[in-house]
Enzyme design. Structure first.
Site, mmCIF file in Angstrom:
data_model
loop_
_atom_site.group_PDB
_atom_site.id
_atom_site.type_symbol
_atom_site.label_atom_id
_atom_site.label_comp_id
_atom_site.label_asym_id
_atom_site.label_seq_id
_atom_site.Cartn_x
_atom_site.Cartn_y
_atom_site.Cartn_z
ATOM 1 N N ASP A 146 -12.491 -41.167 20.968
ATOM 2 C CA ASP A 146 -11.232 -40.975 20.238
ATOM 3 C C ASP A 146 -11.331 -39.696 19.415
ATOM 4 O OD1 ASP A 146 -8.653 -42.452 19.101
ATOM 5 O OD2 ASP A 146 -9.694 -41.497 17.424
ATOM 6 N N TYR A 153 -8.631 -33.278 13.859
ATOM 7 C CA TYR A 153 -10.035 -33.445 13.431
ATOM 8 C C TYR A 153 -10.859 -32.190 13.698
ATOM 9 C CZ TYR A 153 -8.891 -38.467 13.955
ATOM 10 O OH TYR A 153 -8.309 -39.703 13.896
ATOM 11 N N LYS A 157 -4.608 -36.677 19.819
ATOM 12 C CA LYS A 157 -3.378 -36.923 19.037
ATOM 13 C C LYS A 157 -2.682 -35.627 18.640
ATOM 14 C CE LYS A 157 -6.095 -40.692 17.031
ATOM 15 N NZ LYS A 157 -7.434 -40.183 16.799
ATOM 16 N N HIS A 177 0.248 -38.791 16.117
ATOM 17 C CA HIS A 177 -0.749 -39.205 15.115
ATOM 18 C C HIS A 177 -0.128 -39.876 13.891
ATOM 19 C CE1 HIS A 177 -4.988 -37.841 13.599
ATOM 20 N NE2 HIS A 177 -4.682 -39.024 13.130
HETATM 21 N N1 LIG Z 1 -5.203 -42.552 13.751
HETATM 22 C C1 LIG Z 1 -5.620 -42.277 12.536
HETATM 23 O O1 LIG Z 1 -4.834 -41.905 11.642
HETATM 24 C C2 LIG Z 1 -7.073 -42.427 12.220
HETATM 25 C C3 LIG Z 1 -7.500 -42.513 10.885
HETATM 26 C C4 LIG Z 1 -8.861 -42.686 10.645
HETATM 27 C C5 LIG Z 1 -9.762 -42.745 11.698
HETATM 28 N N2 LIG Z 1 -9.323 -42.620 12.979
HETATM 29 C C6 LIG Z 1 -10.263 -42.648 14.134
HETATM 30 O O2 LIG Z 1 -11.067 -43.777 14.011
HETATM 31 C C7 LIG Z 1 -12.435 -43.381 13.999
HETATM 32 C C8 LIG Z 1 -13.237 -44.344 13.208
HETATM 33 O O3 LIG Z 1 -12.751 -44.464 11.888
HETATM 34 P P1 LIG Z 1 -13.745 -44.682 10.716
HETATM 35 O O4 LIG Z 1 -14.705 -43.555 10.663
HETATM 36 O O5 LIG Z 1 -12.952 -44.978 9.546
HETATM 37 O O6 LIG Z 1 -14.551 -45.976 11.307
HETATM 38 P P2 LIG Z 1 -15.643 -46.960 10.807
HETATM 39 O O7 LIG Z 1 -16.548 -47.174 11.971
HETATM 40 O O8 LIG Z 1 -14.962 -48.147 10.217
HETATM 41 O O9 LIG Z 1 -16.426 -46.229 9.642
HETATM 42 C C9 LIG Z 1 -17.315 -45.183 9.867
HETATM 43 C C10 LIG Z 1 -18.361 -45.217 8.781
HETATM 44 O O10 LIG Z 1 -19.186 -46.367 8.957
HETATM 45 C C11 LIG Z 1 -20.547 -45.975 9.202
HETATM 46 N N3 LIG Z 1 -21.059 -46.844 10.256
HETATM 47 C C12 LIG Z 1 -20.747 -46.829 11.571
HETATM 48 N N4 LIG Z 1 -21.405 -47.781 12.225
HETATM 49 C C13 LIG Z 1 -22.165 -48.426 11.312
HETATM 50 C C14 LIG Z 1 -23.083 -49.517 11.387
HETATM 51 N N5 LIG Z 1 -23.341 -50.124 12.542
HETATM 52 N N6 LIG Z 1 -23.667 -49.929 10.232
HETATM 53 C C15 LIG Z 1 -23.410 -49.316 9.059
HETATM 54 N N7 LIG Z 1 -22.565 -48.278 8.938
HETATM 55 C C16 LIG Z 1 -21.940 -47.851 10.050
HETATM 56 C C17 LIG Z 1 -20.483 -44.526 9.634
HETATM 57 O O11 LIG Z 1 -21.665 -43.829 9.277
HETATM 58 P P3 LIG Z 1 -22.575 -43.084 10.390
HETATM 59 O O12 LIG Z 1 -21.679 -42.187 11.173
HETATM 60 O O13 LIG Z 1 -23.581 -42.338 9.572
HETATM 61 O O14 LIG Z 1 -23.179 -44.183 11.218
HETATM 62 C C18 LIG Z 1 -19.280 -44.019 8.821
HETATM 63 O O15 LIG Z 1 -19.660 -43.713 7.500
HETATM 64 C C19 LIG Z 1 -12.417 -41.958 13.472
HETATM 65 O O16 LIG Z 1 -13.588 -41.242 13.778
HETATM 66 C C20 LIG Z 1 -11.207 -41.442 14.193
HETATM 67 O O17 LIG Z 1 -11.547 -41.144 15.538
HETATM 68 C C21 LIG Z 1 -8.000 -42.508 13.247
#
Ligand SMILES: NC(=O)c1ccc[n+]([C@@H]2O[C@H](COP(=O)([O-])OP(=O)(O)OC[C@H]3O[C@@H](n4cnc5c(N)ncnc54)[C@H](OP(=O)(O)O)[C@@H]3O)[C@@H](O)[C@H]2O)c1
Length: 303
Positions: free
Chosen positions: A52, A57, A82, A113
């Site tokens: 994704d 980004y 997006k 988006h």
């Molecule tokens: N459509 C939108 O408006 C929108 C908005 C926000 C996000 N997104 C998309 O969604 C993706 C994910 O969102 P998010 O980053 O908020 O997701 P998330 O997976 O809920 O959170 C990511 C955070 O959690 C940590 N993490 C991941 N796996 C872990 C595990 N197994 N144990 C402990 N910590 C863990 C990561 O650190 P590490 O990387 O150091 O593991 C990072 O700090 C984004 O990258 C983007 O592609 C879309």
């Protein structure tokens, strides 16, 4: 039937979407966006087949390079990208830039988006985001439909859309969005939106699916994690799969990437306990001091 990590769901266009993606948001500081190439590559090597990204980004280029370096065939990887909220008046050119950044000739899923069109008045920070009324998101969708008709995107969808804004969009849409990517985690279960989307054939995709440390540190999650001998993040992602939700976690660490596709099968009781944590709390995209999220009020967003 609960999803398994290796499953794919079927979108309304008939194409399959792998139920777990690795996200690719990265900060604009230092080399973070270029480094996304390395950790997207480790994700692909670990078995992820859905990445994704978003033009906003600044990681499309890194994702494209990682896919090439992985040696996987283009059709083996599902790419979501997006349209930026600053490009609502420039859809075709922006989409072509995304294709060029990714180095591909089609994407699997192209998302609008955000519903709001904005311009930045100064630096690209939230307080400088100014909403612009024209074109409307329905007019933008009309342009996105052309991309679908030209088969440059196998499916098209939206992101951050509420029931209120989907209702407006569906009045004029020729193509029903195949997906709606929204913030969704145990503290924001989005049950009404999920039900609405189900009734329209729109697949809900969860971003910020973990709810970060707030949800990971919840004692109910911790208890279930202990019982299954897994991490809190694995429990939360297991809950999403039990509810048949497509998820986009993001990790740049290969061990955590593996964890995020190695998930426990939760019991009905576990799922009920996690369902009960819902409190309608936004953790990722919440309103700023003036009550706005990227230039729009909660009322305009329908949140
Ligand atoms: N459509 C939108 O408006 C929108 C908005 C926000 C996000 N997104 C998309 O969604 C993706 C994910 O969102 P998010 O980053 O908020 O997701 P998330 O997976 O809920 O959170 C990511 C955070 O959690 C940590 N993490 C991941 N796996 C872990 C595990 N197994 N144990 C402990 N910590 C863990 C990561 O650190 P590490 O990387 O150091 O593991 C990072 O700090 C984004 O990258 C983007 O592609 C879309």
């Amino acid at each position: 039937m609960p999803f398994k990590p290796t499953d794919s769901a079927t979108l309304s266009t008939g194409i399959k979407i792998p139920v777990i993606a690795n996200g690719s948001w990265a900060p604009s500081t230092g080399n973070a966006r270029a480094e996304a190439k390395d950790w997207t590559l480790t994700a692909l090597k670990a078995g992820y087949r859905h990445i994704d990204t978003a033009q906003g980004y600044g990681t499309e280029n890194s994702v494209g390079l990682a896919i090439k370096e992985s040696g996987l065939k283009r059709e083996e990887v599902f790419i979501t990208t997006k349209l930026p909220f600053t490009d609502h008046d420039n859809v075709q050119q922006s989409f072509n830039e995304s294709l060029e950044n990714l180095g591909v000739d089609y994407v699997d899923l192209y998302l609008l988006h955000w519903p709001q069109f904005i311009r930045f008045d100064g630096t690209e920070s939230r307080e400088n985001a100014k909403a612009i009324s024209s074109p409307t998101f329905s007019e933008v969708w009309f342009e996105i439909e052309k991309i679908f008709e030209q088969k440059k995107a196998k499916a098209i969808g939206v992101s951050n859309f509420s029931i209120k804004n989907l209702e407006i969009l569906l009045k004029s849409a020729k193509v029903v969005p195949a997906a709606n990517q929204v913030e969704l985690h145990p503290y924001l279960a989005q049950n009404e939106l999920r039900e609405y989307c189900r009734s329209k054939g729109i697949v809900v995709v969860a971003y910020a699916p973990s709810g970060y440390s707030q949800v990971r540190n919840d004692p109910v999650i911790g208890q279930i994690a202990q019982e299954h001998n897994v991490t809190p993040n694995q429990v939360i992602l297991g809950w999403h799969l039990a509810r048949e939700t497509v998820v986009v976690p993001k990790s740049q660490d290969v061990r955590r990437q593996r964890d995020n596709i190695t998930l426990p099968v939760l019991s009905e009781d576990d799922v009920k306990k996690i369902d009960a944590l819902d409190r309608g709390e936004r953790i990722c995209n919440k309103p700023d001091e003036s009550g706005l999220v990227w230039g729009w009020s909660m009322e305009q967003l329908g949140w």
